[in-house]
Write a protein that holds these residues in place. Structure first.
Motif: not given
Length: 276
Positions: A189-218
């Motif tokens: 899966g991937f999270l695409l941030v359109l507006e704002g800013e977020a902490e994503v994932g167990a480590g709290g990675a910072v993702v900002k507008a126009d960025q996308h964060a990826w994860a894989h449940a294996q």
């Protein structure tokens, strides 16, 4: 145990590609394996006379999200539809489709995802499924609202309009709000941030507008935590991985070069959309 983010990437630059048409590639893989089954994601701003007149596809699906304005689509079967802001179209090219995507009078701002199909489904019959914003499941909680178009969130569940399974949700969070996004075993899966800013994932990675964060449940079904650092709007896409070779050329996505050659031959000789 919550998932960590595999990587964070940024959308490409916005560029003028023609009169009244701007475009950028939000996701443009150089290699497909780390992104599978997602092939690419394009963002377009276009108004008449710009648009995508009749063109072919084979071997994949498109998922079109209208952010603003209106899009009008037609295909070789005579199907016709109009998408408004918040509407989504799932289009299965399968063995072959000829279709057009044109803007309404005031233009359109859209996101279009290309979703791969496994070899066994690449020659499936073409089909469309339009989903209206009003028909999506709406789930709200403390400081958040989720519009669920496909997949599962909490007790809500929506069937996917694509042939290949897909989860898709539109997320809006107030600053400080938190939720957990489900990711099934074997899904990416991937999270695409359109507006704002977020902490994503167990480590709290910072993702900002126009960025996308990826994860894989294996290893098992899991969740991807999300906390808004500022008022947030984001889209979350997820689907099962397809572990097969990908050969993409122009509008066709197959498994081998010979299959691509056959697709071009079928298109040039008028056989692309013939039943098989």
């Amino acid at each position: 145990m919550a998932l960590s983010v595999d990587r964070i990437e940024a959308a490409g630059p916005r560029q003028m590609v023609g009169p009244r048409h701007q475009n950028r590639l939000v996701i443009a893989p150089r290699e497909h394996a780390p992104y599978c089954p997602f092939l690419f994601l394009a963002e377009d701003w276009f108004a008449p006379p710009a648009g995508f007149p009749t063109h072919p596809h084979r071997g994949m699906e498109t998922v079109t999200f209208v952010l603003e304005g209106q899009m009008i689509h037609e295909d070789h079967t005579g199907a016709h539809g109009e998408l408004e802001a918040g509407d989504i179209q799932f289009m299965t090219a399968g063995g072959g489709v000829l279709h057009s995507e044109m803007p309404g009078p005031q233009g359109v701002h859209s996101l279009q995802l290309w979703l791969n199909l496994p070899a066994a489904k690449k020659m499936s019959p073409a089909r469309y499924s339009d989903q209206r914003a009003a028909d999506a499941a709406l789930v709200s909680g403390e400081g958040f609202e989720v519009r669920l178009y496909a997949g599962r969130f909490g007790a809500a569940e929506r069937a996917h309009g694509s042939l290949w399974p897909l989860a898709l949700m539109d997320l809006r969070l107030e600053a400080g709000a938190r939720l957990e996004l489900p990711l099934a075993n074997g899904w990416r899966g991937f999270l695409l941030v359109l507006e704002g800013e977020a902490e994503v994932g167990a480590g709290g990675a910072v993702v900002k507008a126009d960025q996308h964060a990826w994860a894989h449940a294996q290893d098992a079904d899991d969740v991807l935590p999300l906390t808004a650092r500022a008022p947030l709007r984001a889209l979350f896409y997820a689907a099962p991985v397809i572990d097969e070779p990908v050969v993409a050329h122009g509008p066709f996505v197959m498994n081998t070069v010979d299959e691509i050659r056959q697709a071009f031959s079928d298109y040039q000789t008028g056989r692309l959309t013939q039943a098989r």
